[in-house]
Design an enzyme around this catalytic site. Structure first.
Site, mmCIF file in Angstrom:
data_model
loop_
_atom_site.group_PDB
_atom_site.id
_atom_site.type_symbol
_atom_site.label_atom_id
_atom_site.label_comp_id
_atom_site.label_asym_id
_atom_site.label_seq_id
_atom_site.Cartn_x
_atom_site.Cartn_y
_atom_site.Cartn_z
ATOM 1 N N LYS A 54 30.699 37.534 36.819
ATOM 2 C CA LYS A 54 31.407 37.497 35.747
ATOM 3 C C LYS A 54 31.976 35.935 35.747
ATOM 4 C CE LYS A 54 34.331 40.873 36.178
ATOM 5 N NZ LYS A 54 33.669 41.552 37.551
ATOM 6 N N ARG A 113 41.219 45.830 32.966
ATOM 7 C CA ARG A 113 40.702 46.250 33.833
ATOM 8 C C ARG A 113 41.113 47.881 33.974
ATOM 9 N NH1 ARG A 113 39.762 41.624 37.675
ATOM 10 N NH2 ARG A 113 38.636 42.589 39.585
ATOM 11 N N ARG A 152 29.419 36.366 50.098
ATOM 12 C CA ARG A 152 30.227 35.229 49.329
ATOM 13 C C ARG A 152 31.196 34.451 49.984
ATOM 14 N NH1 ARG A 152 32.996 36.710 43.524
ATOM 15 N NH2 ARG A 152 34.420 37.790 44.890
ATOM 16 N N ARG A 170 37.019 34.948 50.801
ATOM 17 C CA ARG A 170 38.226 35.729 50.141
ATOM 18 C C ARG A 170 38.508 36.797 50.904
ATOM 19 N NH1 ARG A 170 37.122 36.420 43.758
ATOM 20 N NH2 ARG A 170 38.107 38.319 44.174
ATOM 21 N N ARG A 211 37.437 48.246 46.369
ATOM 22 C CA ARG A 211 37.528 47.564 45.056
ATOM 23 C C ARG A 211 36.440 48.387 44.190
ATOM 24 N NH1 ARG A 211 36.252 41.550 46.380
ATOM 25 N NH2 ARG A 211 36.289 41.133 44.189
HETATM 26 P P1 AMP Z 1 38.722 38.927 40.538
HETATM 27 O O1 AMP Z 1 38.809 37.636 41.075
HETATM 28 O O2 AMP Z 1 38.523 39.217 39.215
HETATM 29 O O3 AMP Z 1 37.721 39.940 41.367
HETATM 30 O O4 AMP Z 1 40.129 39.553 40.743
HETATM 31 C C1 AMP Z 1 40.646 39.679 42.294
HETATM 32 C C2 AMP Z 1 41.873 40.716 42.373
HETATM 33 O O5 AMP Z 1 42.980 40.385 41.422
HETATM 34 C C3 AMP Z 1 41.352 42.208 41.976
HETATM 35 O O6 AMP Z 1 40.864 43.018 42.745
HETATM 36 C C4 AMP Z 1 42.826 42.657 41.547
HETATM 37 O O7 AMP Z 1 43.527 42.985 42.571
HETATM 38 C C5 AMP Z 1 43.585 41.809 41.095
HETATM 39 N N1 AMP Z 1 43.197 41.694 39.400
HETATM 40 C C6 AMP Z 1 42.466 40.679 38.641
HETATM 41 N N2 AMP Z 1 42.510 40.921 37.328
HETATM 42 C C7 AMP Z 1 43.340 42.227 37.259
HETATM 43 C C8 AMP Z 1 43.507 42.932 36.328
HETATM 44 N N3 AMP Z 1 43.032 42.774 35.039
HETATM 45 N N4 AMP Z 1 44.211 44.163 36.488
HETATM 46 C C9 AMP Z 1 44.770 44.416 37.597
HETATM 47 N N5 AMP Z 1 44.311 43.690 38.717
HETATM 48 C C10 AMP Z 1 43.597 42.491 38.524
#
Ligand code: AMP
Length: 220
Positions: free
Chosen positions: A22, A97, A134, A167, A178
């Site tokens: 994404k 989400r 990654r 990460r 996740r």
């Molecule tokens: P990402 O980089 O999009 O994979 O986001 C990393 C982490 O940030 C996720 O696993 C969640 O813990 C938190 N996070 C990001 N976006 C959201 C969202 N819209 N709602 C809740 N938690 C989020």
């Protein structure tokens, strides 16, 4: 094919489990469409780096593979999209989400924007394989896959020479959590957006350029 009116701002939502690319696609679209890429995950990581109150709260959830509570996400996101650079639209990566987040976004937008939702689909097995290999640049966030798109120099970002790290939420145990969270809390958004025929799905097994080509086809 989805056509959108150039009169209204475009809000493009990239939906899909973690590891489907994404962020990569959002960056390519940002360049092509001249619309800002807004990643709630990146916004949280900035807060964590700066050790803000929000960052401290969010870190516990993120490192455990859980979602940050809706209220915290919504405050942060709505503040960001009210900025002037979002007037012509924006690309959302990692938001919404949950169903309450999607409902809050709908009431915020109040039919003032053209919404396009693209669901990036990939199997769980492929996601685990991608995310556990990654590494990302600590400085600029550029992602690398250790097997398929490794950096030229091990441990160093090709773009800014920053240090590459894994990460904390990309360990196998947290990736599995996740994915579970994705299936329980985020996947229901596919049905939510399908009801209004707003959603298109792209299979992300192919390489990023092919996925990007398909994304652009949805925007003509
Ligand atoms: P990402 O980089 O999009 O994979 O986001 C990393 C982490 O940030 C996720 O696993 C969640 O813990 C938190 N996070 C990001 N976006 C959201 C969202 N819209 N709602 C809740 N938690 C989020």
């Amino acid at each position: 094919m989805t056509s959108f009116s150039s009169k209204q701002p475009l809000v493009l939502i990239l939906l899909g489990p973690p590891g489907t690319g994404k962020g990569t696609q959002a960056k390519l679209l940002e360049e092509k469409l001249h619309l800002p890429h807004i990643s709630t995950g990146d916004l949280f990581r900035e807060h964590i780096q700066k050790q803000t109150e929000l960052g401290v709260k969010a870190k516990t959830y993120i490192n455990a593979g859980l979602l940050v509570p809706d209220e915290l996400v919504l405050n942060m996101l709505l503040k960001r999209v009210e900025k002037a650079d979002c007037a012509k639209g924006y690309i959302l990566d990692g938001f919404p989400r949950t169903i309450p987040q999607a409902e809050a976004l709908q009431s915020f937008l109040e039919n003032t924007c053209t919404l396009l939702i693209v669901n990036l689909a990939l199997s769980d097995a492929k996601i685990i394989e991608r995310l556990s290999n990654r590494v990302v640049c600590e400085q600029c966030g550029a992602p690398y896959h250790l097997l398929y798109s490794p950096p030229r120099v091990t441990g160093t970002c090709d773009k800014c020479q920053g240090t590459l790290i894994q990460r904390p939420d990309d360990t196998e145990e947290v990736i599995k959590k996740r994915l579970q969270v994705y299936h329980n809390q985020t996947a229901p958004l596919i049905a939510f957006y399908s009801k209004n025929h707003l959603l298109q799905t792209i299979d992300c097994t192919s390489d990023k350029q092919e996925v990007f080509k398909q994304l652009l086809l949805l925007l003509v």
